[in-house]
Design a protein around this motif. Structure first.
Motif, PDB file in Angstrom:
ATOM      1  N   VAL A  42       0.828  -1.212   0.000  1.00  0.00           N
ATOM      2  CA  VAL A  42       0.000   0.000   0.000  1.00  0.00           C
ATOM      3  C   VAL A  42       0.859   1.258   0.000  1.00  0.00           C
ATOM      4  N   GLU A  43       2.009   1.212   0.647  1.00  0.00           N
ATOM      5  CA  GLU A  43       2.896   2.369   0.722  1.00  0.00           C
ATOM      6  C   GLU A  43       3.580   2.680  -0.613  1.00  0.00           C
ATOM      7  N   ASP A  44       3.545   1.758  -1.568  1.00  0.00           N
ATOM      8  CA  ASP A  44       4.264   1.905  -2.832  1.00  0.00           C
ATOM      9  C   ASP A  44       3.404   2.519  -3.942  1.00  0.00           C
ATOM     10  N   THR A  45       2.636   3.534  -3.615  1.00  0.00           N
ATOM     11  CA  THR A  45       1.697   4.133  -4.566  1.00  0.00           C
ATOM     12  C   THR A  45       2.386   4.620  -5.840  1.00  0.00           C
ATOM     13  N   GLU A  46       3.464   5.372  -5.708  1.00  0.00           N
ATOM     14  CA  GLU A  46       4.170   5.908  -6.872  1.00  0.00           C
ATOM     15  C   GLU A  46       4.789   4.788  -7.709  1.00  0.00           C
ATOM     16  N   MET A  47       5.367   3.793  -7.050  1.00  0.00           N
ATOM     17  CA  MET A  47       5.965   2.670  -7.763  1.00  0.00           C
ATOM     18  C   MET A  47       4.891   1.921  -8.555  1.00  0.00           C
ATOM     19  N   ARG A  48       3.734   1.706  -7.941  1.00  0.00           N
ATOM     20  CA  ARG A  48       2.637   1.033  -8.637  1.00  0.00           C
ATOM     21  C   ARG A  48       2.232   1.803  -9.889  1.00  0.00           C
ATOM     22  N   LEU A  49       2.109   3.111  -9.768  1.00  0.00           N
ATOM     23  CA  LEU A  49       1.719   3.927 -10.914  1.00  0.00           C
ATOM     24  C   LEU A  49       2.760   3.840 -12.024  1.00  0.00           C
ATOM     25  N   GLU A  50       4.031   3.893 -11.672  1.00  0.00           N
ATOM     26  CA  GLU A  50       5.105   3.801 -12.676  1.00  0.00           C
ATOM     27  C   GLU A  50       5.088   2.446 -13.387  1.00  0.00           C
ATOM     28  N   ILE A  51       4.845   1.382 -12.644  1.00  0.00           N
ATOM     29  CA  ILE A  51       4.780   0.051 -13.264  1.00  0.00           C
ATOM     30  C   ILE A  51       3.581  -0.021 -14.211  1.00  0.00           C
ATOM     31  N   LEU A  52       2.436   0.487 -13.789  1.00  0.00           N
ATOM     32  CA  LEU A  52       1.244   0.452 -14.652  1.00  0.00           C
ATOM     33  C   LEU A  52       1.441   1.294 -15.910  1.00  0.00           C
ATOM     34  N   LYS A  53       2.168   2.398 -15.798  1.00  0.00           N
ATOM     35  CA  LYS A  53       2.469   3.217 -16.984  1.00  0.00           C
ATOM     36  C   LYS A  53       3.301   2.425 -17.994  1.00  0.00           C
ATOM     37  N   LYS A  54       4.215   1.602 -17.502  1.00  0.00           N
ATOM     38  CA  LYS A  54       5.031   0.760 -18.383  1.00  0.00           C
ATOM     39  C   LYS A  54       4.221  -0.412 -18.937  1.00  0.00           C
TER      40      LYS A  54
END
Length: 187
Positions: A42-54
């Motif tokens: 849950v704390e990895d919000t920015e990382m999740r968004l970056e992965i989904l963008k890729k």
């Protein structure tokens, strides 16, 4: 004129071989990104968004998918703003999946563009098929619902939990069941 690649056939809704080198490499790429995504917290919000963008073909700024999540390629998924998908969802994106703005999916929603030929002789060739799916704006899809290949779901529609959507569902309705049918209007 050159012959179509297996990927071009897949996206055109024609019989194709999924174990083609290009498609296998695309699937491996998605698998690696999904592995990273599904191990985030849950704390990895920015990382999740970056992965989904890729991973995805296109996303807007506000998107939340609760792991675990699975898809075939990711690159055929186009998602609008304020998209939310709960635990355990799957998108088999062997063809294009368009998801509008403000779409919400409960746990274990399954969105399948992929299917197999009904003719057993063709099925033995290992060739598959895929048809696009379009989900409009402001749609709610209840837990465990399955959206089948080639389906369009209109704006402002609710799909009841456990429904199996095998045909198009119009805008501004509540639809439930197996097969999924409109039970009433919401406009």
């Amino acid at each position: 004129m050159s012959e179509k690649t297996e990927k071009q056939k897949m996206l055109a809704g024609e019989l194709y071989l999924a174990d083609d080198v290009e498609l296998t490499n695309d699937n491996k790429r998605a698998s690696l990104l999904l592995k990273q995504y599904n191990f985030t917290t849950v704390e990895d919000t920015e990382m999740r968004l970056e992965i989904l963008k890729k991973l995805f073909g296109k996303i807007k700024a506000k998107i939340q998918i609760v792991p675990p999540f699975h898809c075939d390629y990711g690159s055929n998924i186009y998602v609008g703003d304020e998209f939310y998908m709960n635990y355990g969802c799957v998108i088999l994106d062997c063809n294009i999946v368009h998801i509008g703005d403000n779409v919400k999916c409960a746990p274990y929603v399954q969105i399948y563009t992929a299917y197999h030929p009904t003719d057993p002789q063709i099925r033995q060739t290992k060739k598959e098929l895929a048809a696009p799916i379009n989900i409009g704006n402001n749609v709610w899809i209840g837990g465990g619902a399955i959206v089948c290949p080639g389906v369009d779901i209109g704006d402002n529609t609710t799909i009841g939990a456990g429904s199996v959507v095998v045909k198009d569902i119009p805008a501004n309705v509540i639809a439930v069941g197996n097969p999924c049918k409109v039970i009433r209007s919401v406009s």
